[in-house]
Motif scaffolding. Structure first.
Motif, short mmCIF file in Angstrom:
data_model
loop_
_atom_site.label_atom_id
_atom_site.label_comp_id
_atom_site.label_asym_id
_atom_site.label_seq_id
_atom_site.Cartn_x
_atom_site.Cartn_y
_atom_site.Cartn_z
N THR A 1 4.56 4.44 5.66
CA THR A 1 3.62 3.52 5.03
C THR A 1 4.27 2.85 3.82
O THR A 1 4.93 3.51 3.01
CB THR A 1 2.34 4.25 4.56
N ARG A 2 4.08 1.54 3.68
CA ARG A 2 4.58 0.81 2.52
C ARG A 2 3.53 0.90 1.41
O ARG A 2 2.33 0.65 1.63
CB ARG A 2 4.81 -0.66 2.89
N VAL A 3 3.95 1.30 0.20
CA VAL A 3 3.02 1.43 -0.92
C VAL A 3 3.56 0.68 -2.13
O VAL A 3 4.77 0.46 -2.26
CB VAL A 3 2.79 2.91 -1.29
N ASN A 4 2.65 0.29 -3.01
CA ASN A 4 3.00 -0.29 -4.30
C ASN A 4 2.78 0.74 -5.39
O ASN A 4 1.89 1.60 -5.28
CB ASN A 4 2.17 -1.55 -4.58
N ALA A 5 3.55 0.67 -6.44
CA ALA A 5 3.42 1.61 -7.55
C ALA A 5 1.98 1.61 -8.06
O ALA A 5 1.38 0.56 -8.28
CB ALA A 5 4.37 1.22 -8.68
#
Length: 435
Positions: free
Chosen positions: A388-392
């Motif tokens: 999964t791609r996540v943002n801070a």
């Protein structure tokens, strides 16, 4: 029989005679051994192992330490599935009613959490009123009328395993192939099964972290079970991350209810549930091929028939009849729910699944000692899968805790159990092999 002599011989690497193993297990079941003696025996086996002959003798002795169930009046194949234990592994809760809805009778004897893994019985005890140890007559009635019953070991069913199981949990002797084999199969033999499918986990969250060791365990289980007259196969499945998007007791039960009601799907969990349903149906002769079997299982779920089976099982075993429709009415929630933010932007590329399981124990959702009481409310939900791609700052999970301090500690620990990288990771297939 002198227990310390049997312990000494195994400690020194000798092969024990079947009669000695039977005598030791009979004494264990009769309460004639101390916890120290049981722990010493388990540790000796952990270090020195057992031959296949010894393992068969241990399995049969434990199965014969109590009653053996009979199902002559049930006109369905008698089948079951068992997992070697994982994190976020609530497959049995969905699989049993799906298999029953397709025509199998599933008398499922399950266990509590062992080491860092969650236990099916602990999850079921999240349900108010659910009897995990009904008497034999009620167990039989539920299997016959509902199609499945998921219960714990009664005092008369493989009682030797119950005591050994509890001692193994707190003496670092869980991951012994002979002890795992005998523990799992003694209950299954005593349950009177005709067919059995085993879920042997491999990965950092499994008792067998190495693929080769997992295959050795699977081979041991399959050979001993088939040798005892139960048609058995094993799937090796990945446990390098939690299987479901929840880890805990009530949170995993909620996940199960949402799955059965069609309110959610989890790709990895979905894959494993239907792979095992297909294997059970083919092995029992209900379906001619895995493709046909999976279609039957998916239809049982989508039609609501599996949910009806589960609801009837719960109701007959003392739980609420409307649990699936109204989970919030019955499943207790932790007073504190806190998101776990991603430490940086990138891809979720690795997970310490064992660490996630230990974090559940730290929250109070598991045991450090056999007599510990579990807080069924606590755990993690909304766990994002690897890849999964996540943002801070975005949540990668939700902590359920008894208080704010525990939530803070668990959130900090969970963040450390995931690695976030700039590059998209390659993912391991959830079904790794068949034996």
């Amino acid at each position: 029989m002198i227990p310390q002599e049997i312990i000494r011989r195994k400690r020194d690497g000798d092969e024990l005679a079947a009669a000695d193993i039977q005598s030791f297990i009979a004494a264990l079941a009769a309460g004639q051994l101390s916890e120290g003696q049981i722990g010493a025996f388990a540790m000796a086996v952990w270090f020195k192992g057992m031959s296949r002959t010894e393992t068969v003798a241990l399995t049969l002795a434990m199965a014969d330490s109590g009653d053996r169930l009979q199902w002559a009046d049930i006109d369905r194949p008698i089948a079951d599935k068992h997992s070697t234990g994982g994190v976020g592994d609530n497959v049995s809760l969905m699989l049993a009613p799906i298999a029953a809805a397709c025509g199998l009778a599933v008398p499922m004897i399950s266990g509590r959490g062992l080491g860092h893994t969650g236990g099916t019985l602990d999850k079921l005890e999240s349900i108010p009123g659910y009897m995990i140890t009904p008497d034999a007559d009620l167990f039989h009635k539920v299997v016959k009328e509902a199609g499945c019953a998921i219960i714990g070991q009664t005092g008369t069913l493989a009682p030797a395993d119950g005591r050994l199981y509890a001692v193994r949990d707190v003496t670092a002797t869980v991951d012994s192939i002979p002890l795992i084999t005998a523990s799992i199969l003694s209950k299954k033999l005593a349950a009177g099964l005709e067919t059995l499918v085993l879920d042997v986990k491999v990965g950092n969250g499994a008792f067998m972290a190495d693929r080769g060791q997992a295959e050795i365990l699977a081979q041991s289980l399959v050979e001993v079970a088939n040798g005892a007259g139960v048609k058995t196969s094993a799937l090796i499945t990945d446990m390098n991350q939690p299987l479901a998007d929840s880890a805990g007791n009530a949170v995993e039960m909620r996940n199960c209810l949402d799955f059965l009601a069609g309110r959610k799907r989890d790709t990895r969990l979905d894959s494993v549930v239907f792979a095992f349903a297909a294997e059970m149906l083919v092995k029992s002769g209900i379906a001619a091929s895995p493709h046909e079997a999976e279609g039957m299982a998916r239809q049982a779920l989508s039609s609501g028939k599996a949910a009806e089976v589960f609801a009837r099982m719960v109701s007959m075993l003392g739980g609420p009849a409307d649990l699936i429709e109204n989970p919030d009415r019955y499943l207790a929630r932790a007073p504190v729910e806190k998101p776990v933010p991603a430490a940086r932007s990138g891809w979720l590329s690795a997970c310490d699944a064992r660490g996630v399981g230990v974090s559940v124990i730290d929250l109070g959702g598991g045991r450090r000692h056999p007599a510990d009481r579990i807080d069924h409310r606590v755990g993690f939900s909304e766990l994002l899968p690897l890849g999964t791609r996540v943002n801070a700052g975005e949540p990668i999970a939700l902590v359920h805790a008894a208080d704010e301090a525990a939530a803070e500690r668990a959130a900090a620990a969970l963040a450390l159990h995931y690695r976030i990288t700039e590059d998209r990771p390659g993912l391991t297939p959830v079904i790794a092999g068949l034996i």
